[in-house]
Design a protein around this motif. Sequence first.
Motif, PDB file in Angstrom:
ATOM      1  N   LEU A  60       0.988  -1.290   0.079  1.00  0.00           N
ATOM      2  CA  LEU A  60       0.201   0.165  -0.023  1.00  0.00           C
ATOM      3  C   LEU A  60       0.685   1.141  -0.009  1.00  0.00           C
ATOM      4  N   THR A  61       2.175   1.217   0.637  1.00  0.00           N
ATOM      5  CA  THR A  61       3.008   2.313   0.392  1.00  0.00           C
ATOM      6  C   THR A  61       3.283   2.655  -1.187  1.00  0.00           C
ATOM      7  N   ASP A  62       3.435   1.362  -1.819  1.00  0.00           N
ATOM      8  CA  ASP A  62       3.711   1.799  -3.386  1.00  0.00           C
ATOM      9  C   ASP A  62       2.608   2.260  -4.147  1.00  0.00           C
ATOM     10  N   VAL A  63       1.260   1.695  -3.720  1.00  0.00           N
ATOM     11  CA  VAL A  63       0.207   2.120  -4.538  1.00  0.00           C
ATOM     12  C   VAL A  63      -0.287   3.556  -4.006  1.00  0.00           C
ATOM     13  N   THR A  64      -0.302   3.999  -2.713  1.00  0.00           N
ATOM     14  CA  THR A  64      -0.568   5.122  -2.069  1.00  0.00           C
ATOM     15  C   THR A  64       0.237   6.281  -2.920  1.00  0.00           C
ATOM     16  N   ILE A  65       1.869   6.055  -3.073  1.00  0.00           N
ATOM     17  CA  ILE A  65       2.424   6.997  -3.893  1.00  0.00           C
ATOM     18  C   ILE A  65       1.681   7.440  -4.901  1.00  0.00           C
ATOM     19  N   TYR A  66       1.220   6.277  -5.840  1.00  0.00           N
ATOM     20  CA  TYR A  66       0.737   6.626  -7.091  1.00  0.00           C
ATOM     21  C   TYR A  66      -0.435   7.339  -6.848  1.00  0.00           C
ATOM     22  N   TRP A  67      -1.329   7.044  -5.908  1.00  0.00           N
ATOM     23  CA  TRP A  67      -2.843   7.439  -5.505  1.00  0.00           C
ATOM     24  C   TRP A  67      -2.551   9.141  -5.284  1.00  0.00           C
ATOM     25  N   LEU A  68      -1.702   9.417  -4.406  1.00  0.00           N
ATOM     26  CA  LEU A  68      -1.663  10.739  -4.126  1.00  0.00           C
ATOM     27  C   LEU A  68      -0.841  11.677  -4.820  1.00  0.00           C
ATOM     28  N   THR A  69       0.199  11.244  -5.493  1.00  0.00           N
ATOM     29  CA  THR A  69       0.896  12.049  -6.775  1.00  0.00           C
ATOM     30  C   THR A  69       0.052  11.777  -8.193  1.00  0.00           C
ATOM     31  N   GLY A  70      -0.980  11.349  -8.359  1.00  0.00           N
ATOM     32  CA  GLY A  70      -1.762  11.300  -9.275  1.00  0.00           C
ATOM     33  C   GLY A  70      -0.809  10.834 -10.688  1.00  0.00           C
ATOM     34  N   THR A  71      -0.004   9.860 -10.451  1.00  0.00           N
ATOM     35  CA  THR A  71       1.068   9.390 -11.594  1.00  0.00           C
ATOM     36  C   THR A  71       0.743   8.318 -12.297  1.00  0.00           C
ATOM     37  N   ILE A  72      -0.580   7.515 -11.992  1.00  0.00           N
ATOM     38  CA  ILE A  72      -0.590   6.133 -12.574  1.00  0.00           C
ATOM     39  C   ILE A  72      -0.695   6.588 -14.255  1.00  0.00           C
ATOM     40  N   GLY A  73      -1.396   7.471 -14.523  1.00  0.00           N
ATOM     41  CA  GLY A  73      -1.634   7.793 -16.120  1.00  0.00           C
ATOM     42  C   GLY A  73      -0.228   8.198 -16.935  1.00  0.00           C
ATOM     43  N   SER A  74       0.484   9.130 -16.107  1.00  0.00           N
ATOM     44  CA  SER A  74       1.916   9.464 -16.709  1.00  0.00           C
ATOM     45  C   SER A  74       2.932   8.263 -16.661  1.00  0.00           C
ATOM     46  N   SER A  75       2.882   7.618 -15.689  1.00  0.00           N
ATOM     47  CA  SER A  75       3.674   6.355 -15.496  1.00  0.00           C
ATOM     48  C   SER A  75       3.570   5.546 -16.918  1.00  0.00           C
ATOM     49  N   MET A  76       2.168   5.337 -17.048  1.00  0.00           N
ATOM     50  CA  MET A  76       1.806   4.393 -18.368  1.00  0.00           C
ATOM     51  C   MET A  76       2.109   5.056 -19.667  1.00  0.00           C
ATOM     52  N   ARG A  77       2.443   6.306 -19.644  1.00  0.00           N
ATOM     53  CA  ARG A  77       2.442   6.925 -20.959  1.00  0.00           C
ATOM     54  C   ARG A  77       4.012   6.572 -21.360  1.00  0.00           C
TER      55      ARG A  77
END
Length: 383
Positions: free
Chosen positions: A286-303
């Motif tokens: 959840l630390t890994d996932v929460t970093i993605y959630w709080l920074t809003g970076t899942i879309g930018s990471s996939m790009r």
Amino acid sequence: MVEPFAPHTDPAAIEDLRARLRATRWPDAPEYAGWSLGTDVHYLRDLVAYWADGFDWPAQEAALNRLPRFRATVGGLGIHYVHARAATREGPVLPLVLSHGWPDSFWRYSKVIPLLADPGAHGADPADAFDVVVPDIPGYGYSDRPTGPSPDNVAVAALWAELMTVLGYERFGAAGGDLGSGVSRYLGLDFPDRVVAVHRTDGGLPRFAGDPADLAPEERAFLAEAAAWTAAEGAYGHLHSTKPQTAAVGLTDSPAGLAAWIVEKLRDWSDCGGDVESRFTKDEILTDVTIYWLTGTIGSSMRTYAANAAIPAEQHARRVEVPSGFSLFAGDVVRPPRAWLERTADVVRVTEPASGGHFAPFEEPELYARELRDFFRPYRPTA
């Protein structure tokens, strides 16, 4: 300008996250499915319930903030990085830049950083200390999300070379896995006068445009294995490379969906025997996932995948001429034979650690640290 960085999340953001988790609209799932069709919904329900009412993000954030974290503007982008200086500075120290992959960030190396910067405090030779630099790729973690095209691995390597200049390092080692394997490869390709050696935990998914008859039998078997793996497990990568924004809408809006997207990969790519929590605790996942959630970076990471898919074929055909080493951990996906590695790089060392998978620095930090110490020892500065 280099500035210390220690984020402190607004409590309102945590409350919003918890409210969204509690309001998750769950899909149905066949009783037989388990993990066979993707993320096990029953497991995910348990994980989400803990995320909503048991997970202590402020404590995890405080632990990450004990790492020496900074931000600097590099190539016009704000780059977040850890910069842990060697505890022993009686002689020249080798700087080392570590590049992460997906679905993670600097988090991948959070366990191993102290072992590399201060080996003497962890039962190893103090002379093997590194100055450790672990940046977040643009669009990941706490680095800026590019507003224009995402940088590909070639461009990220150039950013890391610039960052190392900003930090005062002329010569350094490079290491990484997953996307970070590609970034490290291009550091060796494009900056051979600065990179003393390159260490990787994988050779990447193979690309070969020649005649298969020119390959050794083990190389042909490797290409077949990689093709089979891509057919069975590569749908995520194809989506990231072609339509990342479609998935980004749901994954940015639903924390349960985000967790499902990430935890499946943590399970499938690690050396966990099907039990993801044998390698990662709930707090670590959840630390890994929460970093993605709080920074809003899942879309930018996939790009980033779309950017890398456009790298010209001639780039893939280049051979790394600086000394290269590979640690092929037993539980990783699609491990290449030495003949293939030697086709792509000046290979001086290949090892096959018996335990650990795709996230080796997190799964087996002591073993991974030893692999790096052993590989880079001949390339340390002497004066």
